[in-house]
Design an enzyme around this catalytic site. Structure first.
Site, PDB file in Angstrom:
ATOM      1  N   ASP A  50      29.761  45.378  37.879  1.00  0.00           N
ATOM      2  CA  ASP A  50      30.873  44.746  38.590  1.00  0.00           C
ATOM      3  C   ASP A  50      31.511  43.645  37.752  1.00  0.00           C
ATOM      4  O   ASP A  50      31.875  42.597  38.251  1.00  0.00           O
ATOM      5  CB  ASP A  50      30.390  44.189  39.943  1.00  0.00           C
ATOM      6  CG  ASP A  50      31.546  43.941  40.911  1.00  0.00           C
ATOM      7  OD1 ASP A  50      32.660  44.413  40.625  1.00  0.00           O
ATOM      8  OD2 ASP A  50      31.312  43.282  41.932  1.00  0.00           O
ATOM      9  N   ASP A 198      30.341  32.588  46.106  1.00  0.00           N
ATOM     10  CA  ASP A 198      30.794  33.942  46.380  1.00  0.00           C
ATOM     11  C   ASP A 198      29.898  34.583  47.439  1.00  0.00           C
ATOM     12  O   ASP A 198      28.675  34.422  47.411  1.00  0.00           O
ATOM     13  CB  ASP A 198      30.742  34.761  45.081  1.00  0.00           C
ATOM     14  CG  ASP A 198      31.457  36.086  45.195  1.00  0.00           C
ATOM     15  OD1 ASP A 198      32.673  36.118  44.968  1.00  0.00           O
ATOM     16  OD2 ASP A 198      30.796  37.092  45.528  1.00  0.00           O
ATOM     17  N   GLU A 239      33.816  30.931  49.253  1.00  0.00           N
ATOM     18  CA  GLU A 239      34.734  32.074  49.169  1.00  0.00           C
ATOM     19  C   GLU A 239      34.408  33.038  50.300  1.00  0.00           C
ATOM     20  O   GLU A 239      33.311  33.605  50.347  1.00  0.00           O
ATOM     21  CB  GLU A 239      34.592  32.768  47.811  1.00  0.00           C
ATOM     22  CG  GLU A 239      35.599  33.848  47.561  1.00  0.00           C
ATOM     23  CD  GLU A 239      35.039  35.261  47.735  1.00  0.00           C
ATOM     24  OE1 GLU A 239      35.783  36.220  47.466  1.00  0.00           O
ATOM     25  OE2 GLU A 239      33.878  35.400  48.143  1.00  0.00           O
ATOM     26  N   ASP A 343      44.998  50.428  56.860  1.00  0.00           N
ATOM     27  CA  ASP A 343      43.679  50.194  56.267  1.00  0.00           C
ATOM     28  C   ASP A 343      43.732  49.577  54.869  1.00  0.00           C
ATOM     29  O   ASP A 343      42.817  49.744  54.079  1.00  0.00           O
ATOM     30  CB  ASP A 343      42.896  51.511  56.211  1.00  0.00           C
ATOM     31  CG  ASP A 343      43.597  52.582  55.371  1.00  0.00           C
ATOM     32  OD1 ASP A 343      44.747  52.357  54.947  1.00  0.00           O
ATOM     33  OD2 ASP A 343      42.996  53.652  55.148  1.00  0.00           O
ATOM     34  N   VAL A 344      44.808  48.850  54.553  1.00  0.00           N
ATOM     35  CA  VAL A 344      44.949  48.292  53.210  1.00  0.00           C
ATOM     36  C   VAL A 344      44.163  46.988  53.104  1.00  0.00           C
ATOM     37  O   VAL A 344      44.442  46.015  53.807  1.00  0.00           O
ATOM     38  CB  VAL A 344      46.432  48.045  52.849  1.00  0.00           C
ATOM     39  CG1 VAL A 344      46.539  47.435  51.455  1.00  0.00           C
ATOM     40  CG2 VAL A 344      47.206  49.354  52.931  1.00  0.00           C
ATOM     41  N   HIS A 345      43.174  46.981  52.228  1.00  0.00           N
ATOM     42  CA  HIS A 345      42.351  45.796  51.986  1.00  0.00           C
ATOM     43  C   HIS A 345      43.031  44.879  50.962  1.00  0.00           C
ATOM     44  O   HIS A 345      43.232  43.688  51.216  1.00  0.00           O
ATOM     45  CB  HIS A 345      40.971  46.230  51.497  1.00  0.00           C
ATOM     46  CG  HIS A 345      40.074  45.103  51.102  1.00  0.00           C
ATOM     47  ND1 HIS A 345      39.881  43.985  51.872  1.00  0.00           N
ATOM     48  CD2 HIS A 345      39.302  44.918  49.984  1.00  0.00           C
ATOM     49  CE1 HIS A 345      39.025  43.161  51.265  1.00  0.00           C
ATOM     50  NE2 HIS A 345      38.677  43.702  50.122  1.00  0.00           N
ATOM     51  N   ARG A 400      41.021  48.148  40.032  1.00  0.00           N
ATOM     52  CA  ARG A 400      41.218  46.707  39.824  1.00  0.00           C
ATOM     53  C   ARG A 400      41.538  46.379  38.372  1.00  0.00           C
ATOM     54  O   ARG A 400      42.143  45.338  38.080  1.00  0.00           O
ATOM     55  CB  ARG A 400      39.971  45.938  40.262  1.00  0.00           C
ATOM     56  CG  ARG A 400      39.683  46.017  41.746  1.00  0.00           C
ATOM     57  CD  ARG A 400      38.357  45.373  42.090  1.00  0.00           C
ATOM     58  NE  ARG A 400      37.230  46.035  41.438  1.00  0.00           N
ATOM     59  CZ  ARG A 400      35.966  45.658  41.560  1.00  0.00           C
ATOM     60  NH1 ARG A 400      35.663  44.611  42.307  1.00  0.00           N
ATOM     61  NH2 ARG A 400      34.999  46.315  40.948  1.00  0.00           N
TER      62      ARG A 400
END
Length: 489
Positions: A50, A198, A239, A343-345, A400
């Site tokens: 990640d 986080d 966050e 459903d857009v994150h 991303r």
């Protein structure tokens, strides 16, 4: 410490020149006067995935990026912000690897949430799980222990694999608190001034609840970690991606929060040439925030703006973003999608590209961000007016990465010559140096096709006017000679 009310940079350790030494050189030679607010270095720690957000430890720096000494040297000139994934740690960490070898006899076993810490007999109850806000089908993973037939199930909120790569920490454990304290002491040793917590919304696991932002327990944990941070002169930035009401609760308790609503509201105002929703929001939002337009993920939509959006209008805006090359991150769980299936994150793109590479529109967006109360952060791709990196997104298979281009020193210098970047640098200098930004903020009455924002401090003022039709942005202010100056951004 008190945070500086000036602009901060967000960057990966290897995205501006290739490593931390190059980053230091770039900061010192090209941006020395620009980022007086500090620099957020996205995770430079050894990580199992990640892009750094699955750290093995916070006591080391990944050798590919450099050393803690590099961080310390950057911290001599800039307030450094780093992330602490306070909810979990990597499966590949020495702590969990020892647990996999020795199970309950591991010296680190109490760091983790074995299921008997929640259910008396260690057997999960579906009725309890049904109430939880899940980020994967089950909130735990089962692992083989040692070379025998023993298995252990431990809590794993996140993770795309089964068993998960990210192992939750038991924040009620004294051992976990000691571990977190050792991370903070190490941060202090190497000039870290701000720590972003986080995934902090997931640290409380309590049966009968959603196990997300469980009140009042979450505040007990935050108060404990705040006391720890304050003892080391470190600021905290929790966050939390969730319904905006949770952000406001954090603000009411005195914590810094992220303005995850502003990027969408600014995009919406400029694209639709209407300031109504943006100005309404600017009049009611908490002031103690970090502001942003872009970051390493995307422009937040759901759940951050739940209850604030007309989803029909949101769909139109999302369609425009897709036409301009964006890709989307979607909400996976059915219960968190809108009733109409929206459903857009997050909208994934560079902010310059999503504004159709229009220099004036982009500078208008930055000016509004800088005039909104809070500490402005500028993502490194946005600093250089970077465009969507489709090749990187395709090569990695991660949407991303469209906004995660790694710049060589030559590319940085080429980007710095672009007129839009030069205009942005001038705007950053104004935001850093003008005293009225420490004063009183006001959203001025304007037409729906304009944005008028003003700051007053003693005898100084600055007033922003954005014409959403022409995208012309002007700032009127009083200079040191008491003359009225008009500056076209």
């Amino acid at each position: 410490m008190s945070l500086k009310n000036q602009v901060q940079l967000i960057t990966y350790p290897d995205s501006l020149g290739g490593d931390l030494k190059a980053l230091k050189e770039v900061l010192y030679s090209r941006f020395a006067e620009l980022f007086k607010g500090g620099v957020h270095i996205l995770p430079p720690f050894p990580s199992s995935g990640d892009r750094g957000f699955a750290p093995l430890t916070y006591l080391e720096i990944d050798q590919r990026f450099g050393t803690w000494e590099d961080i310390r040297e950057i911290g001599e000139q800039f307030d450094v912000l780093v992330d602490l994934m306070v909810n979990h740690i990597s499966q590949k960490s020495e702590y969990f690897q020892d647990f996999l070898k020795s199970g309950r006899s591991s010296q680190y076993s109490d760091l983790f949430l074995t299921l008997d810490k929640l259910w008396e007999d260690g057997q999960p109850v579906q009725e309890d799980i049904d109430k939880m806000f899940l980020r994967r089908p089950l909130p735990y993973s089962t692992f083989q222990i040692g070379d025998n037939d023993t298995q252990e199930s431990v809590w794993t909120t996140f993770g795309k694999t089964d068993p998960s790569e990210q192992i939750d920490l038991d924040i009620r454990s004294e051992m976990t608190k000691q571990l977190l304290a050792s991370f903070f002491r190490n941060f202090k040793k190497y000039n870290i001034k701000i720590v972003r917590l986080d995934a902090v919304g997931y640290v409380i696991k309590k049966l009968g609840t959603s196990c997300f932002f469980v009140e009042p327990d979450i505040y007990d944990f935050l108060d404990w970690i705040m006391e720890l941070a304050e003892s080391l002169d470190i600021e905290l930035l929790p966050e939390v991606h969730s319904h905006h009401s949770i952000q406001y609760k954090l603000a009411e308790h005195g914590y810094w929060i992220y303005d995850f609503i502003l990027p969408y509201r600014i995009l919406e105002a400029i694209t639709n040439q209407s300031s109504t929703a943006l100005c309404d929001y600017l009049q009611t939002r908490p002031a103690k925030q970090f502001t942003m337009l872009d970051c390493h993920d995307g422009i937040p939509v759901k759940p951050d703006l739940d209850g604030l959006l007309d989803t029909k209008e949101a769909k139109k805006l999302v369609d425009t973003c897709i036409e301009r090359g964006s890709n989307l991150s979607l909400i996976l769980s059915e219960e968190h999608k809108g009733e109409d299936g929206f459903d857009v994150h997050q909208i994934r793109c560079t902010y310059y590209s999503v504004l159709d590479r229009d220099d004036d529109a982009y500078l208008a967006a930055r000016a509004i961000q800088f005039f909104a109360p809070g500490i402005p952060q500028v993502y490194y791709v946005g600093l250089l007016a970077g465009e969507n990196d489709y090749e990187r997104a395709k090569a990695t298979g991660d949407g991303r990465e469209i906004n995660r281009h790694n710049y060589t020193l030559e590319e940085i210098d080429q980007s710095l010559q672009k007129p839009v970047v030069q205009r942005l640098l001038k705007l950053i200098r104004f935001r850093n140096s003008y005293a009225a930004f420490d004063g009183k903020f006001e959203v001025k009455v304007s037409s729906t096709e304009e944005v008028r924002l003003r700051w007053d401090y003693n005898d100084q003022y600055c007033e922003l006017l954005v014409d959403l039709n022409t995208k012309r942005t002007t700032i009127q202010y009083i200079d040191d000679t008491n003359s009225v100056i008009e500056y076209t951004v």
